[in-house]
Design an enzyme around this catalytic site. Sequence first.
Site, PDB file in Angstrom:
ATOM      1  N   GLY A   8      23.807  -0.305   9.602  1.00  0.00           N
ATOM      2  CA  GLY A   8      22.446  -0.235   9.145  1.00  0.00           C
ATOM      3  C   GLY A   8      22.389  -1.412   7.915  1.00  0.00           C
ATOM      4  N   LYS A  20      16.440   0.290  20.986  1.00  0.00           N
ATOM      5  CA  LYS A  20      15.179   0.533  20.696  1.00  0.00           C
ATOM      6  C   LYS A  20      14.591  -0.766  20.007  1.00  0.00           C
ATOM      7  CE  LYS A  20      14.486   5.502  19.831  1.00  0.00           C
ATOM      8  NZ  LYS A  20      14.473   6.365  18.689  1.00  0.00           N
ATOM      9  N   GLY A  64      27.591  -1.441  15.311  1.00  0.00           N
ATOM     10  CA  GLY A  64      28.831  -0.802  16.058  1.00  0.00           C
ATOM     11  C   GLY A  64      28.715  -0.954  17.641  1.00  0.00           C
ATOM     12  N   ARG A 114      37.480   0.038  11.039  1.00  0.00           N
ATOM     13  CA  ARG A 114      37.043   0.121   9.634  1.00  0.00           C
ATOM     14  C   ARG A 114      38.356   0.448   8.712  1.00  0.00           C
ATOM     15  NH1 ARG A 114      31.228   3.102   9.519  1.00  0.00           N
ATOM     16  NH2 ARG A 114      30.325   1.317   9.684  1.00  0.00           N
TER      17      ARG A 114
HETATM   18  C1  3PG Z   1      27.655   3.714   8.466  1.00  0.00           C
HETATM   19  O1  3PG Z   1      28.520   4.167   9.425  1.00  0.00           O
HETATM   20  O2  3PG Z   1      26.750   2.968   8.889  1.00  0.00           O
HETATM   21  C2  3PG Z   1      28.146   3.797   7.366  1.00  0.00           C
HETATM   22  O3  3PG Z   1      29.059   4.388   6.975  1.00  0.00           O
HETATM   23  C3  3PG Z   1      26.891   4.406   6.353  1.00  0.00           C
HETATM   24  O4  3PG Z   1      26.950   5.882   6.959  1.00  0.00           O
HETATM   25  P1  3PG Z   1      25.376   6.478   6.916  1.00  0.00           P
HETATM   26  O5  3PG Z   1      24.514   5.759   7.902  1.00  0.00           O
HETATM   27  O6  3PG Z   1      25.730   7.886   7.181  1.00  0.00           O
HETATM   28  O7  3PG Z   1      24.884   6.252   5.395  1.00  0.00           O
HETATM   29 MG    MG Z   2      24.618   4.392   9.999  1.00  0.00          MG
END
Ligand code: 3PG
Ligand code: MG
Length: 398
Positions: free
Chosen positions: A377, A199, A354, A38
């Site tokens: 997300g 999941k 990820g 990142r």
């Molecule tokens: C992530 O790692 O998905 C983003 O940085 C957002 O982080 P968060 O899910 O804690 O909002």
């Molecule tokens: Mg996250």
Amino acid sequence: MGKLKALDKNLNLTDKRIILRVDLNVPMQEGKITDKSRISKVIPVIKEFTNKKAKVILISHLGRPKGKIDEKLSLKPIAPVLENLLNSKVYFSNNNYGPATIEKSNKIKSGEVLLLENIRFNKEEETNEKAFAKELAKVGDIYVNEAFSCSHRAHTSVCEITKHIDSYAGKLLSEEVEVINMLTNKPKKPVSCIIGGSKISTKIGVLTNLVKKMQTIVIVGAMANNFIKHKGHNIGKSLFEKNQENLLKDIVKKCKTNNCKLIIPEDVIVSKNHKSEANLKPLNKIDDTDLILDIGENTIKKIYKIIDESKTILWNGPAGYFELEKFSMGSNKIAKKITENTKNKSLISIAGGGDTVAAINKFGCSDGFTYISTAGGAFLELLEGKILPGIKVLETHE
Ligand code: 3PG
Ligand code: MG
């Protein structure tokens, strides 16, 4: 969806203070960064601004401190890392706003960078507050969002701030949104996806939307266990998510009505536990003591065929427990095959999430995809067809 507001390339940025919202939420263990992806990703963007003699003010979060100061989640250790990669001075500010921070933002020289402390140390960040946004906005002259991976959060530094300062969508963010829109709205067909992960409940939204857009959906990873069980097979001690029967039936039905082929594993790699020997088994030979930890060779062959037939492919979620060599074959071969077809057959390949990115890096395929998203997300929510709050505020309505 409207067009995103972009900064005019010819705008004179000399001495302009640019608030750049980035995602420096990198995985850390005992104060050490374990994956710099990142950070590396935003380096060229920061350089572009510093080369244009702007002053760059970086805002990011790290972890989920929930509005309280937590030294373990300080962004301070990131400053020297940035300095190293940028080859220019990076200052750090303990505060995010207020007279001292404003003074620092003015005082740094053009071409220099000021990194602000973890924005989530302020409780007003997650509540998207006007007064806080106004204070934050005073630290810069222009705001640019380059944190696609945070744009599903209606937080102050992503949403409300844009109402109090001249605001734009960054290059990387726009590119990311464009790629996902292309994938879901106008892909080169046939278009397929390989969806894995542990999941099924976290992927239901994505599957429900993709079923209408894809010619084939391949299910792998632990969530495939639900489908294998649904077909009437024993899955032994394998990871399995309870009470998902109705959702699953619904997906199977939607695949039929939308003429989307649904592929699930036909053979698997099992083990008695993570440490013991790995064995290849067809579905009807799985016994009560088995744990499914990867897909088998026939399944891989079938996936090869799908990849060969596709002109566009999306991959989200590993095929097995790839962290251990003996269960990494499925993810490894998927990564290599997509890479090969992207290079030789002009396959358009998109990956995100990820774990998927970690697998791609592990198998040396990070250059092998058309596009790799470092978002988790936000990537999934856009694939679900949702409107992301941080994107919506950057749309033009001309
Ligand atoms: C992530 O790692 O998905 C983003 O940085 C957002 O982080 P968060 O899910 O804690 O909002
Ligand atoms: Mg996250």
